[in-house]
Structures are given as structure tokens and as C-alpha cells.
Motif scaffolding. Structure first.
Motif, PDB file in Angstrom:
ATOM      1  N   LYS A 138       0.832  -1.189   0.000  1.00  0.00           N
ATOM      2  CA  LYS A 138       0.000   0.000   0.000  1.00  0.00           C
ATOM      3  C   LYS A 138       0.878   1.256   0.000  1.00  0.00           C
ATOM      4  CE  LYS A 138      -3.532  -2.731   0.480  1.00  0.00           C
ATOM      5  NZ  LYS A 138      -4.382  -3.030  -0.698  1.00  0.00           N
ATOM      6  N   THR A 139       0.526   2.219  -0.839  1.00  0.00           N
ATOM      7  CA  THR A 139       1.221   3.504  -0.843  1.00  0.00           C
ATOM      8  C   THR A 139       0.210   4.607  -1.090  1.00  0.00           C
ATOM      9  OG1 THR A 139       2.906   4.855  -1.935  1.00  0.00           O
ATOM     10  CG2 THR A 139       1.805   3.195  -3.290  1.00  0.00           C
ATOM     11  N   LEU A 140       0.349   5.690  -0.322  1.00  0.00           N
ATOM     12  CA  LEU A 140      -0.574   6.815  -0.448  1.00  0.00           C
ATOM     13  C   LEU A 140      -0.164   7.764  -1.568  1.00  0.00           C
ATOM     14  CD1 LEU A 140      -1.091   7.617   3.364  1.00  0.00           C
ATOM     15  CD2 LEU A 140      -2.580   6.288   1.843  1.00  0.00           C
ATOM     16  N   THR A 141       1.094   7.624  -2.034  1.00  0.00           N
ATOM     17  CA  THR A 141       1.599   8.496  -3.088  1.00  0.00           C
ATOM     18  C   THR A 141       2.011   7.649  -4.285  1.00  0.00           C
ATOM     19  OG1 THR A 141       3.757   8.423  -2.000  1.00  0.00           O
ATOM     20  CG2 THR A 141       2.367  10.341  -1.557  1.00  0.00           C
TER      21      THR A 141
END
Length: 241
Positions: A138-141
Motif C-alpha cells: 500500500k502507498t498513499l503516493t
């Protein structure tokens, strides 16, 4: 052979893995015999290569030690240096941050992590996205910088298990230098991950080979040999578990 506990496991390795190691030790990228190699001149090599290499594991270990040492000194004392000394040297060459007080296996993991994280810089954003999805990270960016950071964290925090790291790196190096990969059955997920990393690691090896020409040709032997040994150690541990 100098006594070396870090190489004794070679006595229990698969023949196909030993063959890749022997090919690194004895031939250059064009398939020609290395000038400094001594292995192919031994009677036991003629008897055992390519199908019974387990019978000459001590000679293989000795050849690794010889390439790792100073060739002038070796001519005098007829021996090389320990695998751990070679591992230090390879890590220094590849600018790996490691602690000499930890185990050999941990230092090997630092080296694999460095190769994988360095290869991320050569990946396209598309390949990186595939890898992120494959690893369920998971990555927000979702920018390349953000994905790179997320993958680097995953590599260092165990998202890539030691065996998985070893397979990815060793397979890419073998493909680049020998034109053939490792001979083992893999699950579909690991096969896809290997294919994504193959190009970037291959590029890294090509650049490194340009640099080692200046530093000394022995690195052309010790770097791929250490990477293959790391993989072989992890595979033998998997088989014992």
C-alpha cells in the motif's frame, strides 16, 4: 582449501547450482577460460564437470578463496582468503552499509537489499506499479518516488524474504552473465517478480562491470560468485527446513 565454515554447505548443494558457480569461476562473459583460473586444470574437474560437481566442492571452495585473495600473495602461500573476507570486499565495492559484527547471513542480506533497492531506480513507473500490486504493498503516493520509497521499505522490512531476494538477484545475474537462469520450479508470483527485476538488475550488472574493469578483473569473479553462494545457501536452508 583454507578452513572455511561459510563454504562447507557447498557439500550439500544441487549440481545445477554448483555448475553456475563453476562457470563464473572458470569462464568470462565470452565463454573463454579465465586467465587466472586453476579449476579446469585439475584431474577432478575433468572427471566431475558438469554432472558430478558435488564430488569436487572443496576444489570449488578453494578456487573462490584464491580469486578473493591477492594473486601475488597467493603465488607464495598457495592459498586464498576466507569467504567472509571476500564478502566484506564485495560489500565495500558495492557500497553496502553493513556491520562486521553480525552473522555472515545477515551481511549477505544487506548485499541483496542493496542490489534490489539500487535496481528500483532503473525501473519504469509501469513496472514499479506492477511490482507494488504483485506484492500487495500500500502507498498513499502513487508517484514513482512514492512507490520507490514503499518498495524500499518493503525490501528492508521483510516484504521480500531472504530466499526470495536471493532467487531474484541470482537469477538476474546468471541471465545477464551466462545467458541462462536458475534451474528450479517457481510459483507464478515469484516468476513475475523475477521478470520485473531482471532488466534493472541486468543494467546494474552491466554498469558495475564497466567500473570493475578499472578496479580489477577479480571482481568479475567474486561479485557473481558471492551472489550465487548467497542464493545456494538460502536454497540449502530451505531444503533442510
Amino acid at each position: 582449501m583454507k578452513e572455511d565454515k561459510d563454504l562447507e554447505f557447498l557439500a550439500y548443494c544441487k549440481n545445477e547450482d554448483l555448475q553456475i558457480l563453476v562457470d563464473y569461476l572458470t569462464t568470462d562473459k565470452d565463454g573463454k577460460k579465465r586467465y587466472l583460473e586453476t579449476l579446469t586444470k585439475r584431474d577432478i574437474y575433468l572427471q566431475c564437470y558438469p554432472n558430478n560437481l558435488i564430488l569436487m566442492w572443496k576444489e570449488i571452495a578453494n578456487e573462490i578463496q584464491l580469486f578473493g585473495g591477492n594473486t601475488i600473495v597467493n603465488c607464495i602461500r598457495k592459498s586464498g582468503v576466507t569467504y567472509r573476507t571476500i564478502l566484506y570486499d564485495v560489500c565495500d565495492k558495492m557500497k553496502v552499509n553493513y556491520n562486521k559484527n553480525v552473522s555472515t547471513e545477515v551481511i549477505e542480506e544487506y548485499l541483496l537489499q542493496k542490489i534490489l533497492t539500487d535496481s528500483l531506480e532503473q525501473m519504469t513507473a509501469e513496472d514499479m506499479k506492477r511490482l507494488i500490486d504483485e506484492m500487495n504493498i500500500k502507498t498513499l503516493t502513487p508517484t514513482k518516488q512514492g512507490m520507490t520509497m514503499a518498495l524500499q521499505i518493503a525490501i528492508r522490512n521483510g516484504g521480500f524474504a531472504p530466499y526470495k531476494m536471493a532467487v531474484i538477484v541470482a537469477n538476474a545475474v546468471a541471465q545477464t552473465l551466462l545467458g541462462r537462469g536458475l534451474s528450479l520450479a517457481l510459483n507464478a508470483g515469484l516468476t513475475r517478480t523475477i521478470s520485473i527485476f531482471a532488466g534493472p538488475i541486468g543494467w546494474l550488472v552491466t554498469v558495475l562491470w564497466t567500473l570493475v574493469d578499472v578496479a580489477g578483473p577479480a571482481y568479475r569473479v567474486t561479485i557473481p560468485s558471492v551472489i550465487q553462494i548467497i542464493y545456494m545457501r538460502r536454497r540449502s536452508q530451505m531444503l533442510l527446513d
